[in-house]
Design a protein around this motif. Structure first.
Motif, short mmCIF file in Angstrom:
data_model
loop_
_atom_site.label_atom_id
_atom_site.label_comp_id
_atom_site.label_asym_id
_atom_site.label_seq_id
_atom_site.Cartn_x
_atom_site.Cartn_y
_atom_site.Cartn_z
N THR A 76 1.10 -1.24 -0.08
CA THR A 76 0.03 0.22 -0.22
C THR A 76 1.28 1.67 0.57
OG1 THR A 76 -0.48 -0.22 2.03
CG2 THR A 76 -1.69 -1.25 1.44
N VAL A 77 0.26 2.81 -0.49
CA VAL A 77 1.24 3.35 -0.31
C VAL A 77 0.36 4.93 0.10
CG1 VAL A 77 0.66 3.98 -2.58
CG2 VAL A 77 2.51 4.99 -1.96
N ASP A 78 0.82 5.42 1.34
CA ASP A 78 -0.15 6.57 1.98
C ASP A 78 -0.73 7.42 1.07
OD1 ASP A 78 1.89 7.75 1.99
OD2 ASP A 78 2.47 7.98 3.65
N ASP A 79 0.17 7.91 0.25
CA ASP A 79 -0.24 9.32 -0.56
C ASP A 79 0.29 9.30 -1.67
OD1 ASP A 79 -1.65 11.26 -1.22
OD2 ASP A 79 -0.36 12.93 0.35
N PRO A 80 -0.45 8.76 -3.39
CA PRO A 80 -0.20 8.36 -3.66
C PRO A 80 -0.11 10.18 -4.78
CG PRO A 80 -1.96 7.22 -4.19
CD PRO A 80 -2.08 7.84 -2.77
N SER A 81 -0.47 10.64 -4.58
CA SER A 81 -0.13 11.97 -4.99
C SER A 81 1.81 13.01 -4.12
CB SER A 81 -1.24 13.59 -4.33
OG SER A 81 -1.68 13.80 -3.32
N ALA A 82 2.16 12.63 -3.11
CA ALA A 82 3.24 13.00 -2.63
C ALA A 82 4.61 12.72 -3.73
CB ALA A 82 3.32 12.42 -1.55
N GLU A 83 4.92 13.58 -3.54
CA GLU A 83 6.27 13.10 -4.36
C GLU A 83 7.02 11.97 -4.20
OE1 GLU A 83 8.19 15.74 -6.87
OE2 GLU A 83 5.30 16.80 -5.91
N PRO A 84 7.51 11.62 -5.36
CA PRO A 84 8.08 9.85 -5.18
C PRO A 84 8.61 9.88 -4.55
CG PRO A 84 7.85 10.88 -7.58
CD PRO A 84 7.80 11.93 -6.59
N ASP A 85 9.42 10.32 -3.54
CA ASP A 85 10.59 9.70 -2.91
C ASP A 85 9.76 10.29 -1.21
OD1 ASP A 85 12.70 9.32 -4.23
OD2 ASP A 85 14.18 11.13 -3.75
N GLU A 86 8.98 11.26 -1.30
CA GLU A 86 8.46 11.38 0.25
C GLU A 86 7.19 10.36 0.29
OE1 GLU A 86 7.06 14.99 -0.08
OE2 GLU A 86 8.84 15.85 -0.21
N ARG A 87 6.60 9.72 -0.24
CA ARG A 87 5.72 8.19 -0.12
C ARG A 87 6.10 6.99 0.56
NH1 ARG A 87 5.04 8.10 -6.86
NH2 ARG A 87 4.17 10.18 -6.92
N ARG A 88 5.07 7.11 1.11
CA ARG A 88 5.57 5.33 2.38
C ARG A 88 4.83 4.64 1.87
NH1 ARG A 88 8.79 7.63 5.93
NH2 ARG A 88 8.85 5.45 6.87
N TYR A 89 5.81 3.36 1.81
CA TYR A 89 5.00 2.70 0.91
C TYR A 89 5.19 1.31 2.43
CZ TYR A 89 6.00 4.21 -3.45
OH TYR A 89 6.11 5.08 -4.54
N GLU A 90 3.64 0.58 2.25
CA GLU A 90 3.58 -0.43 3.64
C GLU A 90 3.32 -1.67 3.04
OE1 GLU A 90 2.06 -0.65 8.17
OE2 GLU A 90 1.55 0.47 6.89
N LEU A 91 4.23 -2.88 3.23
CA LEU A 91 3.74 -4.51 3.27
C LEU A 91 2.26 -5.04 4.40
CD1 LEU A 91 4.22 -7.13 1.35
CD2 LEU A 91 6.04 -7.29 3.76
#
Length: 139
Positions: A76-91
């Motif tokens: 999952t990704v917390d905010d797809p609209s965030a800048e690429p290096d600021e998005r947080r991905y989680e399993l």
């Protein structure tokens, strides 16, 4: 639309879906082999730079892998609209069990890895198909 057109369309749709599935299988191989799933499980939500550093891979490849995994619904990704290096991905926890727990009856990573092993030997099967010659077991 003729019967042949329907058959063609059904075959193309089925094989296209299988191709997308194979692409997902191959990225599971990378995630398992490179320890990317393990890093996400251990650290929780991570950015691209954090995963790249933790797993010892290049950020560009971490980003492409994470974006594909998010598009496929594996992470999952917390905010797809965030800048690429600021998005947080989680399993997700349920995915972690299936991808990381070899004792789970839902363990799927070894199954995915087996397709990579089989695919690697496919070019060696062409000549035996034509000649009837053997394929060594170690191949």
């Amino acid at each position: 639309m003729s019967a042949a057109d329907v058959q063609r369309d059904e075959l193309v749709e089925r094989l296209f879906g299988a191709g997308l599935g194979m692409a997902e299988v191959l990225t599971v191989y990378l995630g398992d082999t490179l320890g990317l799933y393990r890093a996400l499980e251990r650290s929780g939500a991570m950015t691209v730079p954090e995963l790249a550093k933790d797993a010892g891979i290049l950020p560009r490849y971490a980003r492409e892998w994470l974006e594909q995994q998010a598009a496929a619904g594996v992470v999952t990704v917390d905010d797809p609209s965030a800048e690429p290096d600021e998005r947080r991905y989680e399993l997700p926890a349920g995915h972690a069990e299936a991808l990381l727990d070899p004792e789970s009856p839902y363990s799927i990573a070894p199954f995915c890895k087996s397709f990579v092993a089989v695919a690697g030997v496919m070019p060696e099967l062409v000549a035996p198909f034509r000649s009837g010659g053997p394929v060594p077991w170690q191949a």
